[in-house]
Motif scaffolding. Structure first.
Motif, PDB file in Angstrom:
ATOM      1  N   TYR A 114       0.824  -1.210   0.000  1.00 52.81           N
ATOM      2  CA  TYR A 114       0.000   0.000   0.000  1.00 52.81           C
ATOM      3  C   TYR A 114       0.862   1.266   0.000  1.00 52.81           C
ATOM      4  O   TYR A 114       0.352   2.356  -0.197  1.00 52.81           O
ATOM      5  CB  TYR A 114      -0.952   0.005   1.206  1.00 52.81           C
ATOM      6  CG  TYR A 114      -0.275  -0.318   2.514  1.00 52.81           C
ATOM      7  CD1 TYR A 114       0.401   0.659   3.235  1.00 52.81           C
ATOM      8  CD2 TYR A 114      -0.308  -1.619   3.030  1.00 52.81           C
ATOM      9  CE1 TYR A 114       1.026   0.361   4.422  1.00 52.81           C
ATOM     10  CE2 TYR A 114       0.317  -1.917   4.224  1.00 52.81           C
ATOM     11  CZ  TYR A 114       0.977  -0.933   4.916  1.00 52.81           C
ATOM     12  OH  TYR A 114       1.611  -1.233   6.099  1.00 52.81           O
ATOM     13  N   ARG A 115       2.164   1.127   0.252  1.00 55.09           N
ATOM     14  CA  ARG A 115       3.069   2.263   0.116  1.00 55.09           C
ATOM     15  C   ARG A 115       3.652   2.263  -1.293  1.00 55.09           C
ATOM     16  O   ARG A 115       4.086   1.236  -1.797  1.00 55.09           O
ATOM     17  CB  ARG A 115       4.198   2.187   1.144  1.00 55.09           C
ATOM     18  CG  ARG A 115       3.823   2.801   2.475  1.00 55.09           C
ATOM     19  CD  ARG A 115       5.001   2.889   3.405  1.00 55.09           C
ATOM     20  NE  ARG A 115       4.656   3.574   4.639  1.00 55.09           N
ATOM     21  CZ  ARG A 115       5.301   3.432   5.788  1.00 55.09           C
ATOM     22  NH1 ARG A 115       6.319   2.602   5.865  1.00 55.09           N
ATOM     23  NH2 ARG A 115       4.933   4.092   6.854  1.00 55.09           N
ATOM     24  N   LEU A 116       3.660   3.437  -1.902  1.00 56.06           N
ATOM     25  CA  LEU A 116       4.062   3.571  -3.298  1.00 56.06           C
ATOM     26  C   LEU A 116       5.571   3.795  -3.392  1.00 56.06           C
ATOM     27  O   LEU A 116       6.049   4.791  -3.947  1.00 56.06           O
ATOM     28  CB  LEU A 116       3.297   4.742  -3.933  1.00 56.06           C
ATOM     29  CG  LEU A 116       1.772   4.643  -3.821  1.00 56.06           C
ATOM     30  CD1 LEU A 116       1.120   5.959  -4.250  1.00 56.06           C
ATOM     31  CD2 LEU A 116       1.232   3.486  -4.637  1.00 56.06           C
ATOM     32  N   TYR A 117       6.338   2.841  -2.847  1.00 53.97           N
ATOM     33  CA  TYR A 117       7.784   2.997  -2.791  1.00 53.97           C
ATOM     34  C   TYR A 117       8.393   3.216  -4.175  1.00 53.97           C
ATOM     35  O   TYR A 117       9.335   3.994  -4.331  1.00 53.97           O
ATOM     36  CB  TYR A 117       8.418   1.752  -2.170  1.00 53.97           C
ATOM     37  CG  TYR A 117       8.234   1.620  -0.682  1.00 53.97           C
ATOM     38  CD1 TYR A 117       8.754   2.571   0.195  1.00 53.97           C
ATOM     39  CD2 TYR A 117       7.549   0.533  -0.136  1.00 53.97           C
ATOM     40  CE1 TYR A 117       8.596   2.440   1.562  1.00 53.97           C
ATOM     41  CE2 TYR A 117       7.384   0.393   1.234  1.00 53.97           C
ATOM     42  CZ  TYR A 117       7.914   1.352   2.076  1.00 53.97           C
ATOM     43  OH  TYR A 117       7.755   1.217   3.433  1.00 53.97           O
ATOM     44  N   GLU A 118       7.874   2.507  -5.178  1.00 51.52           N
ATOM     45  CA  GLU A 118       8.487   2.591  -6.503  1.00 51.52           C
ATOM     46  C   GLU A 118       8.334   3.973  -7.129  1.00 51.52           C
ATOM     47  O   GLU A 118       9.022   4.307  -8.088  1.00 51.52           O
ATOM     48  CB  GLU A 118       7.895   1.533  -7.430  1.00 51.52           C
ATOM     49  CG  GLU A 118       6.430   1.725  -7.789  1.00 51.52           C
ATOM     50  CD  GLU A 118       5.483   1.023  -6.828  1.00 51.52           C
ATOM     51  OE1 GLU A 118       4.484   0.459  -7.307  1.00 51.52           O
ATOM     52  OE2 GLU A 118       5.749   1.050  -5.610  1.00 51.52           O
TER      53      GLU A 118
END
Length: 374
Positions: A114-118
């Motif tokens: 759910y975290r948009l690290y990319e």
């Protein structure tokens, strides 16, 4: 068909309308204010959200406490109304506009969560660009600028902040795992410092963990002395960990500094303190402690996926929460958390995302000074 429509951002002179459609047919946006028609300005080009599109429309040039009646019509001519209201302005002139970005979590890793690290680098850059467009006087990164606190990540983060044509400042977060490495990367002797921005001051605090700002600590003594040095100059406090407890975040663990009661009392006893902002849990929340407004800021890489603009006035402040431009990424993060439950909880409360607050701290208490300075 209109999938959702709401107002994510309210200021004293502008509001933003978010609209997401089910399909890709054209839509029509109209709005009126008293006896005049308003022009909806797109914040960005339409964004693909699944099979539909996402839009941000901005209405500018408004007066405080103004009601706008907006309407969006889909391709079938079905209208969806929404009532928007600008915020009241605090007393006195506006002294500064501060852009606040919390918990960017810059990383090269790209796990499917759910975290948009990319997208962390692009999201941070988007926030920095918007701060310039919105006329901010300075930018503060509220800790966790990086995800792993490595030398490479810190160098990338500093380079991005330095390239912004605004004064930019960063404070340490718990994800800067080695605080000394953070201080060295940013050329700082201490993680805490006081800044002069426009007609106000910003107190940037070092809260790498809950044990910071302990009773009789050097930083707490410094903070009390600095607030007393200019007791009538509006000052905003910025930290990573929260400096008071928020009932809305009761399910979250390790959210405040351990000594938060004494810290919050110290701030409440200093008439210069306009408000306090923190990151870390990144769920928009707001509470008052002794007349001082404390707020928690959103982060760009996890729902609700946003950043903040704080206008400091002689007699108070205005906080606006803006959504990231990439509504497709925002909806992806929300979907990963579930349509209801955690996603809804993380959106926070409307009164916490956008508000106007008057500075009304309690008169100085001698006992607080003794505890802080002993």
């Amino acid at each position: 068909m209109i999938r959702e429509m709401y107002c994510p951002t309210r200021g004293t002179d502008a509001v933003v309308l978010t609209c997401v459609t089910e399909g890709r047919e054209a839509i029509r946006v109209t709005a009126t204010c008293e006896d005049r028609t308003l022009v909806a300005t797109p914040v960005h080009a339409p964004v693909s959200v699944g099979q539909g599109r996402g839009y941000h429309f901005r209405f500018d040039g408004l007066a405080p406490h103004t009601t706008i009646h907006a309407r969006v019509e889909d391709a079938a001519g079905l209208g969806h109304p929404l009532r928007l209201t600008t915020l009241d302005a605090p007393p006195g002139p506006r002294l500064a506009r501060i852009g606040v970005v919390a918990d960017a979590h810059l990383t090269a890793d790209a796990p499917n969560t759910y975290r948009l690290y990319e997208h962390s680098h692009e999201l941070l850059q988007g926030c920095l660009d918007r701060f310039v467009e919105l006329g901010c006087d300075a930018v503060v990164a509220l800790g966790d600028l990086t995800d792993g606190g490595t030398e490479a990540q810190l160098a990338e983060g500093k380079a991005m902040l330095d390239a912004t044509p605004l004064p930019t400042y960063a404070i340490v977060g718990n994800h800067e795992y080695v605080p000394e490495r953070f201080l060295e990367a940013f050329g700082l002797e201490h993680g805490y410092r006081m800044l002069d921005i426009g007609g106000c001051r910003l107190a940037l605090l070092h809260t790498h963990g809950p044990t910071d700002l302990a009773p009789r600590s050097r930083q707490l003594r410094w903070l009390a002395a600095e607030l007393d040095r200019e007791p009538d100059r509006p000052t905003v406090i910025l930290s990573h960990y929260h400096l008071t407890d928020h009932a809305y975040l009761s399910r979250e663990r390790s959210r405040t500094v351990n000594n938060w009661r004494s810290v919050a009392e110290l701030l409440a006893s200093r008439p210069c303190v306009v408000g306090a902002f923190a990151g870390h849990k990144n769920i928009p929340a707001r509470t008052e402690h002794g007349g001082v407004t404390h707020a928690v800021c959103a982060q760009p890489c996890q729902a609700p996926c946003g950043f903040d603009v704080v206008d400091v006035y002689a007699g108070g402040m205005v906080r606006q929460t803006h959504e990231i431009d990439r509504l497709d990424w925002m909806h992806r993060s929300r979907s990963a958390l579930g349509v209801k439950g955690p996603a809804h909880y993380r959106h926070g409360l409307e009164r916490a995302r956008n508000f106007s607050a008057v500075r009304a701290p309690r008169p100085r208490a001698a006992s607080v000074l003794v505890e802080a300075m002993a």
